[in-house]
Motif scaffolding. Structure first.
Motif, PDB file in Angstrom:
ATOM      1  N   ARG A 147       8.654 -21.727  17.677  1.00 46.29           N
ATOM      2  CA  ARG A 147       7.902 -21.486  16.438  1.00 46.29           C
ATOM      3  C   ARG A 147       6.859 -22.567  16.167  1.00 46.29           C
ATOM      4  N   ARG A 148       6.778 -23.588  17.029  1.00 45.57           N
ATOM      5  CA  ARG A 148       5.844 -24.694  16.773  1.00 45.57           C
ATOM      6  C   ARG A 148       4.403 -24.213  16.641  1.00 45.57           C
ATOM      7  N   LEU A 149       4.007 -23.265  17.460  1.00 46.22           N
ATOM      8  CA  LEU A 149       2.634 -22.771  17.431  1.00 46.22           C
ATOM      9  C   LEU A 149       2.347 -22.032  16.122  1.00 46.22           C
ATOM     10  N   ILE A 150       3.287 -21.213  15.703  1.00 48.95           N
ATOM     11  CA  ILE A 150       3.127 -20.493  14.430  1.00 48.95           C
ATOM     12  C   ILE A 150       3.072 -21.483  13.276  1.00 48.95           C
ATOM     13  N   GLU A 151       3.972 -22.465  13.269  1.00 56.24           N
ATOM     14  CA  GLU A 151       3.987 -23.456  12.190  1.00 56.24           C
ATOM     15  C   GLU A 151       2.672 -24.233  12.129  1.00 56.24           C
ATOM     16  N   ALA A 152       2.090 -24.531  13.273  1.00 58.65           N
ATOM     17  CA  ALA A 152       0.808 -25.246  13.294  1.00 58.65           C
ATOM     18  C   ALA A 152      -0.290 -24.403  12.662  1.00 58.65           C
ATOM     19  N   ALA A 153      -0.302 -23.106  12.941  1.00 58.12           N
ATOM     20  CA  ALA A 153      -1.317 -22.212  12.357  1.00 58.12           C
ATOM     21  C   ALA A 153      -1.117 -22.077  10.853  1.00 58.12           C
ATOM     22  N   LEU A 154       0.129 -21.972  10.421  1.00 54.10           N
ATOM     23  CA  LEU A 154       0.412 -21.864   8.986  1.00 54.10           C
ATOM     24  C   LEU A 154      -0.044 -23.126   8.256  1.00 54.10           C
ATOM     25  N   HIS A 155       0.288 -24.273   8.820  1.00 52.01           N
ATOM     26  CA  HIS A 155      -0.042 -25.545   8.176  1.00 52.01           C
ATOM     27  C   HIS A 155      -1.555 -25.745   8.069  1.00 52.01           C
ATOM     28  N   ARG A 204      -2.591 -21.057  26.956  1.00 52.10           N
ATOM     29  CA  ARG A 204      -1.354 -20.374  27.304  1.00 52.10           C
ATOM     30  C   ARG A 204      -0.958 -19.357  26.236  1.00 52.10           C
ATOM     31  N   ARG A 205      -1.216 -19.695  24.952  1.00 47.86           N
ATOM     32  CA  ARG A 205      -0.874 -18.816  23.830  1.00 47.86           C
ATOM     33  C   ARG A 205      -1.814 -19.095  22.668  1.00 47.86           C
ATOM     34  N   VAL A 206      -1.938 -18.085  21.787  1.00 49.74           N
ATOM     35  CA  VAL A 206      -2.808 -18.209  20.615  1.00 49.74           C
ATOM     36  C   VAL A 206      -2.096 -17.565  19.425  1.00 49.74           C
ATOM     37  N   VAL A 207      -2.203 -18.199  18.251  1.00 53.91           N
ATOM     38  CA  VAL A 207      -1.694 -17.640  17.004  1.00 53.91           C
ATOM     39  C   VAL A 207      -2.807 -17.707  15.968  1.00 53.91           C
ATOM     40  N   VAL A 208      -2.982 -16.620  15.220  1.00 53.94           N
ATOM     41  CA  VAL A 208      -3.961 -16.564  14.137  1.00 53.94           C
ATOM     42  C   VAL A 208      -3.226 -16.169  12.857  1.00 53.94           C
ATOM     43  N   CYS A 209      -3.440 -16.953  11.799  1.00 51.26           N
ATOM     44  CA  CYS A 209      -2.793 -16.685  10.511  1.00 51.26           C
ATOM     45  C   CYS A 209      -3.843 -16.400   9.453  1.00 51.26           C
ATOM     46  N   VAL A 246      -6.405 -12.671  30.960  1.00 52.28           N
ATOM     47  CA  VAL A 246      -6.258 -11.461  30.145  1.00 52.28           C
ATOM     48  C   VAL A 246      -4.803 -11.213  29.745  1.00 52.28           C
ATOM     49  N   SER A 247      -3.856 -11.847  30.419  1.00 55.73           N
ATOM     50  CA  SER A 247      -2.435 -11.672  30.103  1.00 55.73           C
ATOM     51  C   SER A 247      -1.951 -12.571  28.967  1.00 55.73           C
ATOM     52  N   VAL A 248      -2.791 -13.494  28.506  1.00 51.62           N
ATOM     53  CA  VAL A 248      -2.393 -14.411  27.432  1.00 51.62           C
ATOM     54  C   VAL A 248      -2.122 -13.620  26.155  1.00 51.62           C
ATOM     55  N   VAL A 249      -1.046 -14.001  25.466  1.00 51.42           N
ATOM     56  CA  VAL A 249      -0.626 -13.312  24.252  1.00 51.42           C
ATOM     57  C   VAL A 249      -1.275 -13.955  23.025  1.00 51.42           C
ATOM     58  N   VAL A 250      -1.767 -13.094  22.128  1.00 54.60           N
ATOM     59  CA  VAL A 250      -2.337 -13.523  20.854  1.00 54.60           C
ATOM     60  C   VAL A 250      -1.482 -12.895  19.753  1.00 54.60           C
ATOM     61  N   ASP A 251      -0.874 -13.746  18.919  1.00 53.75           N
ATOM     62  CA  ASP A 251      -0.067 -13.273  17.792  1.00 53.75           C
ATOM     63  C   ASP A 251      -0.862 -13.425  16.508  1.00 53.75           C
ATOM     64  N   MET A 252      -0.814 -12.400  15.676  1.00 48.86           N
ATOM     65  CA  MET A 252      -1.386 -12.450  14.342  1.00 48.86           C
ATOM     66  C   MET A 252      -0.218 -12.492  13.361  1.00 48.86           C
ATOM     67  N   VAL A 253      -0.181 -13.538  12.519  1.00 52.91           N
ATOM     68  CA  VAL A 253       0.951 -13.737  11.618  1.00 52.91           C
ATOM     69  C   VAL A 253       0.498 -13.770  10.165  1.00 52.91           C
ATOM     70  N   ASP A 254       1.467 -13.526   9.269  1.00 54.37           N
ATOM     71  CA  ASP A 254       1.186 -13.633   7.841  1.00 54.37           C
ATOM     72  C   ASP A 254       1.469 -15.070   7.391  1.00 54.37           C
ATOM     73  N   PRO A 255       1.180 -15.413   6.129  1.00 53.72           N
ATOM     74  CA  PRO A 255       1.369 -16.791   5.666  1.00 53.72           C
ATOM     75  C   PRO A 255       2.820 -17.290   5.695  1.00 53.72           C
ATOM     76  N   GLN A 256       3.768 -16.382   5.890  1.00 50.98           N
ATOM     77  CA  GLN A 256       5.168 -16.787   6.022  1.00 50.98           C
ATOM     78  C   GLN A 256       5.575 -16.947   7.492  1.00 50.98           C
ATOM     79  N   GLY A 257       4.659 -16.643   8.404  1.00 54.51           N
ATOM     80  CA  GLY A 257       4.946 -16.795   9.821  1.00 54.51           C
ATOM     81  C   GLY A 257       5.506 -15.567  10.496  1.00 54.51           C
ATOM     82  N   ASN A 258       5.548 -14.455   9.780  1.00 53.79           N
ATOM     83  CA  ASN A 258       6.017 -13.208  10.380  1.00 53.79           C
ATOM     84  C   ASN A 258       4.928 -12.630  11.280  1.00 53.79           C
ATOM     85  N   ILE A 259       5.298 -12.217  12.470  1.00 56.22           N
ATOM     86  CA  ILE A 259       4.329 -11.631  13.393  1.00 56.22           C
ATOM     87  C   ILE A 259       3.991 -10.220  12.932  1.00 56.22           C
TER      88      ILE A 259
END
Length: 140
Positions: free
Chosen positions: A13-21, A80-85, A108-121
């Motif tokens: 969850r470190r990547l998601i937490e970094a995007a949220l912060h 390696r990975r991307v998260v957008v909040c 092209v295989s890299v995963v991009v997650d879009m999350v809400d402000p609570q970190g839910n994908i």
């Protein structure tokens, strides 16, 4: 050999937490739409960026661009990975320009997650899904 689904949830969850912060640091006085992004480079380091609006509207920068710039400034050259909040219940997908910026450093295989402000994908896509038939460094 075990097959790994690139779209399977990631336990880290470190990547998601970094995007949220970092979203909390966004400079969005005109749109009120704060965005945070975090990327993991090929060495497992995490870099974050937020959108920075400007009174001269086209001069603002996206969160993804800021995270990528921080990675490059630190010597990273692959994603390696991307998260957008974004700020609501709808996924905040990278704009077209940011999809291309991600493609510069990601397969092209890299995963991009879009999350809400609570970190839910809210949505998970590969870069290939987001940028089909994209133009990358190997095309030159």
């Amino acid at each position: 050999m075990e097959h790994h689904d690139p779209l399977a949830p990631c336990d880290d969850r470190r990547l998601i937490e970094a995007a949220l912060h970092v979203r909390g640091n966004a400079h969005a006085p005109y749109s009120g739409f704060a965005v945070g992004a975090a990327v993991e480079d090929g060495d497992g380091r995490i870099f974050a960026g937020c959108n920075v609006e400007n009174a001269a509207y086209p001069e603002g920068t996206c969160a993804e661009a800021g995270a990528i710039a921080a990675m490059v400034a630190a010597g990273g050259r692959s994603l390696r990975r991307v998260v957008v909040c974004g700020g609501g219940a709808q996924p905040c997908f990278p704009c077209g320009g940011c999809r291309q910026k991600i493609r510069e450093f990601a397969a092209v295989s890299v995963v991009v997650d879009m999350v809400d402000p609570q970190g839910n994908i809210l949505a998970r896509r590969t870069l290939g899904d987001l940028l089909p038939d994209g133009f990358g460094p190997e095309n030159l």
